[in-house]
Write a protein that holds these residues in place. Structure first.
Motif, PDB file in Angstrom:
ATOM      1  N   GLU A 383       0.868  -1.181   0.000  1.00 27.82           N
ATOM      2  CA  GLU A 383       0.000   0.000   0.000  1.00 27.82           C
ATOM      3  C   GLU A 383       0.909   1.237   0.000  1.00 27.82           C
ATOM      4  N   ASN A 385       1.295   4.120   1.458  1.00 29.99           N
ATOM      5  CA  ASN A 385       1.883   4.660   2.678  1.00 29.99           C
ATOM      6  C   ASN A 385       2.944   3.739   3.275  1.00 29.99           C
ATOM      7  N   VAL A 386       2.687   2.452   3.166  1.00 29.62           N
ATOM      8  CA  VAL A 386       3.649   1.469   3.680  1.00 29.62           C
ATOM      9  C   VAL A 386       4.930   1.546   2.838  1.00 29.62           C
ATOM     10  N   VAL A 388       5.935   4.204   1.103  1.00 28.32           N
ATOM     11  CA  VAL A 388       6.617   5.476   1.377  1.00 28.32           C
ATOM     12  C   VAL A 388       7.446   5.359   2.652  1.00 28.32           C
ATOM     13  N   ASP A 389       6.888   4.692   3.643  1.00 31.83           N
ATOM     14  CA  ASP A 389       7.593   4.510   4.916  1.00 31.83           C
ATOM     15  C   ASP A 389       8.912   3.753   4.702  1.00 31.83           C
ATOM     16  N   LEU A 392      11.374   5.951   2.530  1.00 31.40           N
ATOM     17  CA  LEU A 392      12.032   7.047   3.248  1.00 31.40           C
ATOM     18  C   LEU A 392      13.140   6.542   4.173  1.00 31.40           C
ATOM     19  N   LYS A 393      12.948   5.312   4.664  1.00 29.32           N
ATOM     20  CA  LYS A 393      13.992   4.747   5.533  1.00 29.32           C
ATOM     21  C   LYS A 393      15.117   4.128   4.720  1.00 29.32           C
TER      22      LYS A 393
ATOM     23  N   VAL B  29       0.056  -0.169  11.260  1.00 28.91           N
ATOM     24  CA  VAL B  29       0.329  -0.064   9.826  1.00 28.91           C
ATOM     25  C   VAL B  29       1.429   0.978   9.623  1.00 28.91           C
ATOM     26  N   PRO B  30       2.488   0.634   8.883  1.00 28.65           N
ATOM     27  CA  PRO B  30       3.559   1.611   8.688  1.00 28.65           C
ATOM     28  C   PRO B  30       3.054   2.885   8.001  1.00 28.65           C
ATOM     29  N   GLY B  31       3.763   3.966   8.216  1.00 27.07           N
ATOM     30  CA  GLY B  31       3.355   5.264   7.670  1.00 27.07           C
ATOM     31  C   GLY B  31       2.464   5.968   8.682  1.00 27.07           C
ATOM     32  N   ASP B  32       2.350   7.283   8.534  1.00 26.39           N
ATOM     33  CA  ASP B  32       1.482   8.035   9.443  1.00 26.39           C
ATOM     34  C   ASP B  32       0.818   9.179   8.678  1.00 26.39           C
ATOM     35  N   THR B  35       3.330  11.172   6.385  1.00 27.44           N
ATOM     36  CA  THR B  35       3.711  10.574   5.097  1.00 27.44           C
ATOM     37  C   THR B  35       2.484  10.467   4.187  1.00 27.44           C
ATOM     38  N   ALA B  36       1.288  10.308   4.794  1.00 27.10           N
ATOM     39  CA  ALA B  36       0.078  10.239   3.967  1.00 27.10           C
ATOM     40  C   ALA B  36      -0.149  11.570   3.264  1.00 27.10           C
ATOM     41  N   ARG B 280      -4.566   8.114   6.514  1.00 26.52           N
ATOM     42  CA  ARG B 280      -4.203   7.960   7.931  1.00 26.52           C
ATOM     43  C   ARG B 280      -4.912   9.018   8.790  1.00 26.52           C
TER      44      ARG B 280
END
Lengths: 503, 319
Positions: A383, A385-386, A388-389, A392-393, B29-32, B35-36, B280
């Motif tokens: 997904e 957002n996952v 992107v997370d 970014l790392k 769930v990763p991201g916040d 980042t959204a 998010r």
């Protein structure tokens, strides 16, 4: 004839049963649709494509870039760098007014840039303006930016809606983001997130009269439904992302597809901090093993153009001149053997589901191409957002990405390829040559010399292959044929909707 | 009455459990929210900028403090503010709910109106060609994804007939009933098709079971007409599994039909929750899930009460 009559009658009957009828286009309201809505109204914080497209109809920056990526006036009518390149002055348009009728003054410009530079704002574009050491406002129509070092690309960065001028009074009131008050061609009358936006013409706009009285934007999440709504003339103009849907538009007699190559680029990002991508020869082998045209043809139906790192037409090098842009599997195998990986290796490639819509297909084509040199790719779709997370790392072996382009190569790439770049952790690659070329390009004011610097930069970047640039795609808009005056641009801006007319 | 009170008394406990689950799940769930909103551009933020945005989104505190604030707010009727809409969560949910409720009701009406007669017909014509026909159509109905049917309907109407319900702005029932119905009838048919297929299959098998029961045989032997045997004697008992299925399905539909709402661009609960998850918008996701859970519990309770109405032998809550 009988068949046609029957079909017509059955259509009318069906419409009557459903209580619906084809909706005729209203004279002066442009009905528009897109699949993804804006995510907020603060021009300094929003980076989503739809947000920028909406906000650039409401807000104005000091300058704009036109379809050929030349800087043209917006709120500022003229501008000039000082000889040492450390001072940038603007003269503001005396006709420029915010939508509440108050004049746009140098105080608003100063307040807007101070807001962007204030860390508490959380403005993503702040990184582009760090060379601003001070702002003077000698009079209401003049602004002088004092720069800590020569910074040619700052002018292009100022053309972005992320550098929009907002009223100083609204900043003080803390209402930026809750209320949209710009000096652009349209006013936002209503925003129902993820459903609809209603815009009306700003009669006081310094740019003159708009071609339509208003724009109604509907959020139709499924692009096939957007096309269906255009067939029935409910929608006059639409933004499309999916090439599969876009290529169906020309088949409709009443519709027109506008497509223009964009600055954003599809890329396979390698992570040079992870073994074996730490090895130059392995990265080069991957570059040689990939047939970029095949990726483009298969994943994107050939809708695009193979590209090197620079996507700005005036600066881009012919890709055939770049390292291994003609697929050479034998050379790739040789490089792998020289690097000690004759038997290949396994790695994971990440991609975001639907962002871009071609991501999964790109990963699959690359997977099969790299298998020929023994690289076993495991595809992991996530997904957005996952993704992107993780991105970014820098937590990936390889990543399929669609990265945004900018009208200036420094603004586009300083985040990745300079030692102080904010996204150094994503690029995971430090190179003295790239860093020094970027710094030279930033300070150089002579266009020809700048072009030469960035040509060398591009050549070197393709050769050291931290990433494998694939192709640029098109930005698509579809419109009824009675809509005139829309000018598609490589930045994807919809600003020319301000002059669009309905015939 | 006692049963009803006891069931109602369990609601807060169940909702508390749901609140913890949704609160933890959305944060795992990763991201916040940052980042959204910013996507990959979030990487350009300095730590101080990130802190400022975290405070803006209310995610700067440890999770247990965030939870305590949220649950404390709910106790006072405050579900929080949606960062996407900039409005109270409950207002946004209640604005979306009538559409979802209407769509669920319409789908259920279509499903029962089509599925019940078809199921009864198939059962009373067991193993005859018409039974086979009904079973084939039901099988197709159950196995056709709603997005396929939805897109097929939209394509056929727009490309074949040049008509389509107005998409984009939704007309509430009380403002423009005709336009409202025109916008909802196709999504309801899309949803109702699969729902009707399930009802047909369950109604058929329940009727077949009941029709072979002794009391039905007795009724027949007493000379009751075929119509009377089916409608007066067999149907009430065969309804119980249909009520169970319809109740569960209706409960799901009250949570929003995400795919159908996406295809037909309906601003219902399902699409709202999906967008809230993608953006998010924690307060909105949490509030919506609690609301959906509450609806589900109410529907379940009503289903249980319906059993008693259908079969007086059932006494709820008795040991």
């Amino acid at each position: 004839m009988v068949h046609l009559t029957r079909r017509l009658l059955s259509g009318i009957t069906l419409a009557a049963i459903l209580g619906i009828a084809t909706v005729s286009t209203q004279a002066a309201t442009l009905h528009m649709a897109w699949s993804q809505d804006a995510t907020g109204l603060d021009p300094h914080k929003q980076t989503a494509f739809s947000s920028l497209r909406l906000l650039e109809l409401i807000y104005e920056p000091l300058v704009r870039v036109d379809a050929s990526l030349q800087i043209v006036p917006a709120i500022a009518t003229s501008w000039a760098f000082s000889k040492d390149g450390k001072e940038l002055s603007f003269k503001l348009d005396p006709k420029a007014k915010f939508q509440d009728g108050t004049a746009v003054t140098s105080a608003d410009v100063k307040a807007s840039f101070e807001r962007i530079l204030d860390e508490k704002t959380g403005a993503a574009a702040r990184a582009n303006f760090l060379s601003i050491a001070g702002i003077d406002t000698p009079d209401a129509a003049t602004v002088v930016f004092h720069l800590s070092q020569p910074d040619v690309p700052i002018l292009t960065a100022m053309s972005d809606v992320n550098a929009a001028i907002v009223p100083a009074a609204e900043i003080t009131a803390g209402s930026i983001g809750t209320k949209a008050m710009g000096s652009g061609p349209f006013k936002l009358d209503k925003w129902d997130p993820n459903a609809k936006e209603v815009l009306s013409a700003n009669k006081d706009w310094a740019g003159g009269a708009t071609g339509v009285d208003g724009i109604e934007i509907s959020v139709l999440p499924d692009e096939a439904a957007i096309l269906a709504a255009m067939r029935t003339k409910q929608i006059d103009f639409a933004l499309l992302n999916d090439p599969l849907v876009a290529t169906l538009v020309p088949k409709e007699a009443s519709l027109q597809l506008n497509r223009v190559p964009v600055l954003a680029y599809h890329v396979l990002q390698l992570n040079p901090s992870r073994k074996p991508m730490t090895e130059l020869k392995v990265r080069q082998a991957i570059s040689c093993a990939i047939d970029r045209q095949e990726v483009l043809d298969t994943a994107s139906l050939g809708e695009g153009k193979v590209t090197g790192p620079l996507t700005i037409p005036a600066l881009a090098t012919d890709p055939s001149q770049l390292f291994c842009y003609k697929r050479d599997v034998e050379k790739a195998k040789k490089l792998m053997a020289e690097a000690g990986f004759a038997d290949g290796f396994s790695a994971t490639v990440i991609g975001a589901t639907g962002e871009p819509p071609t991501a999964a297909a790109e990963a699959q084509v690359i997977q099969s191409q790299l298998a020929e040199i023994g690289v076993k790719l495991d595809i992991k779709m996530m997904e957005l957002n996952v993704y992107v997370d993780a991105w970014l790392k820098g937590d990936f072996d390889m990543a399929i990405a669609l990265n945004g382009g900018r009208a200036d190569p420094y603004t586009m790439y300083n985040r990745y390829w300079t030692k102080a770049g904010n996204l150094q952790k994503v690029a995971n690659y430090i190179d003295d040559t790239l860093d020094s070329q970027m710094q030279q390009g930033r300070a150089e004011t002579d266009p020809e010399k700048r072009k030469a610097i960035f040509a060398d930069f591009e050549k070197h970047l393709a050769e050291v292959s931290p990433w494998i640039w694939l192709y640029t795609s098109y930005s698509y808009t579809a419109q009824q044929k009675n809509i005139a005056g829309f000018v598609p641009t490589p930045t994807g801006t919809l600003f020319s909707l301000s002059k669009v007319t309905i015939q | 009455m006692n049963y009803l009170l006891r069931r109602l008394a369990t609601f807060p406990l169940v909702l508390l459990g749901v609140s913890i689950l949704v609160f933890v799940a959305i944060r795992m769930v990763p991201g916040d929210s940052i980042t959204a909103m910013l996507g990959t551009e979030a990487g350009l933020l300095t730590p101080a900028q990130r802190d400022a945005l975290a405070a803006y989104f209310g995610i700067d505190q440890p999770w247990f403090i965030q939870y305590w604030r949220w649950i404390g707010g709910i106790a006072h009727g405050n579900f929080g503010i949606s960062v996407t809409y900039g409005r109270p969560v409950l207002d946004v949910i209640l604005e979306r709910f009538p559409l979802t409720l209407e769509l669920a009701l319409l789908s259920m009406i279509i499903a029962l109106a089509v599925g019940m007669p078809a199921g009864i017909h198939a059962a009373t014509h067991n193993e005859k060609p018409s039974d086979l026909g009904v079973r084939i159509v039901a099988m197709i109905g159950q196995s056709t994804p709603s997005f396929v049917l939805g897109l097929l309907i939209i394509y056929t109407l727009s490309a074949g007939f040049g008509v389509l319900p107005a998409m984009g702005e939704f007309a509430p029932l009380w403002q423009d009933p005709l336009r409202n119905l025109s916008q909802l009838i196709l999504p309801a048919i899309t949803l109702g098709f699969a729902f009707a297929a399930s009802v047909t299959r369950i109604a058929r098998s329940a009727m077949l079971d009941v029709l072979s029961d002794d009391y039905v045989r007795t009724a027949r032997s007493k000379g009751a007409s075929a119509r009377s045997v089916i409608w007066r004697h067999a149907l009430p008992n065969a309804l119980i599994p249909v009520v169970t299925l319809s109740g569960i399905e209706f409960g799901y539909l009250l949570g929003g039909a995400v795919i159908v709402e996406q295809i037909y661009a309906l601003p219902g609960l399902g699409r709202m929750v999906l967008d809230a998850i993608l953006q998010r918008d924690y307060a909105l996701v949490q509030g919506a899930v609690l609301f959906i859970a509450f609806n589900f519990m109410i529907v379940n309770l009503l289903v249980d009460l319906a059993y008693v109405a259908l079969d007086p032998r059932i006494r709820l809550g008795e040991q």
